[in-house]
Motif scaffolding. Structure first.
Motif, short mmCIF file in Angstrom:
data_model
loop_
_atom_site.label_atom_id
_atom_site.label_comp_id
_atom_site.label_asym_id
_atom_site.label_seq_id
_atom_site.Cartn_x
_atom_site.Cartn_y
_atom_site.Cartn_z
N UNK A 67 61.26 13.76 62.11
CA UNK A 67 59.95 13.24 61.77
C UNK A 67 59.15 13.05 63.05
N UNK A 68 58.05 13.81 63.14
CA UNK A 68 57.13 13.63 64.26
C UNK A 68 56.21 12.47 63.90
N UNK A 69 56.09 11.52 64.83
CA UNK A 69 55.34 10.29 64.57
C UNK A 69 54.22 10.13 65.59
N UNK A 117 61.09 7.50 53.66
CA UNK A 117 59.76 7.68 54.23
C UNK A 117 58.76 6.68 53.65
N UNK A 118 58.79 6.48 52.34
CA UNK A 118 57.80 5.60 51.68
C UNK A 118 58.03 4.12 51.94
N UNK A 122 57.55 4.31 56.87
CA UNK A 122 56.09 4.14 56.84
C UNK A 122 55.68 2.73 57.26
N UNK A 123 56.62 1.81 57.28
CA UNK A 123 56.34 0.42 57.65
C UNK A 123 56.58 0.14 59.14
N UNK A 124 57.00 1.15 59.89
CA UNK A 124 57.21 0.94 61.32
C UNK A 124 55.89 0.56 61.98
N UNK A 125 55.91 -0.40 62.91
CA UNK A 125 54.67 -0.90 63.51
C UNK A 125 53.88 0.19 64.23
N UNK A 128 50.60 5.72 62.63
CA UNK A 128 49.33 6.28 62.14
C UNK A 128 49.56 7.44 61.20
N UNK A 129 50.45 8.35 61.65
CA UNK A 129 50.67 9.58 60.89
C UNK A 129 52.06 10.11 61.21
#
Length: 156
Positions: A67-69, A117-118, A122-125, A128-129
């Motif tokens: 997962x690219x964050x 993911x959901x 997705x809750x990591x501080x 953005x994307x």
């Protein structure tokens, strides 16, 4: 780092459970100097530990995803702390390029990845994307660092 240290590291990469007698014999040292060198390599952080290489599919973890964050600029410390504390994140690397971080996760399948993911990642501080890539087949998962170091020395 001399030729004996490199030989010790290469041998331990192949078999981290071997006895000091076998290791010393393989690298051409007696047991005590070999043991002293291994201790020094552990103490200086070259050898970070010993572990079992576990096949994820035997733990019913059949899906590998990367997962690219991209995160908010000022949230790096918080994001990194959360990634370190999150057991779902197997690896986390800070990146140069389009993504700020690359995460590796393993799970049972696509449904579990969707949940992960959901309701978790997705809750990591500061997130953005993210862009998720699912691994279809592992061609090579680990190589010898000592061989890479030898190749680098020959190539330069």
């Amino acid at each position: 780092m001399d030729k004996f240290d490199l030989a010790i590291l290469a041998s331990l990469e192949r078999d981290g459970r071997q006895s000091f007698v076998d290791l010393a014999e393989e690298v051409g040292l007696s047991k005590t100097p070999c043991w002293t060198r291994v201790q020094a390599l552990e103490k200086n952080g070259t050898i970070r530990g010993y572990h079992a290489d576990i096949a994820p599919q035997h733990l019913d973890l059949k899906l590998i995803a990367y997962i690219q964050v991209m995160i908010n600029f000022g949230r790096r410390a918080e994001f990194e702390a959360a990634a370190l504390a999150n057991p779902a994140v197997i690896e986390c690397m800070s990146m140069a390029g389009d993504a700020d971080y690359l995460l590796k996760v393993v799970c049972e399948g696509v449904d579990k990845l969707d949940d992960l993911l959901r309701y978790n990642l997705s809750l990591l501080p500061g997130l953005q994307r993210s862009t998720t890539m699912i691994c279809l087949k592992t061609i090579k998962s680990r190589s010898s660092l000592t061989e890479a170091a030898r190749w680098r020395a020959v190539a330069s």
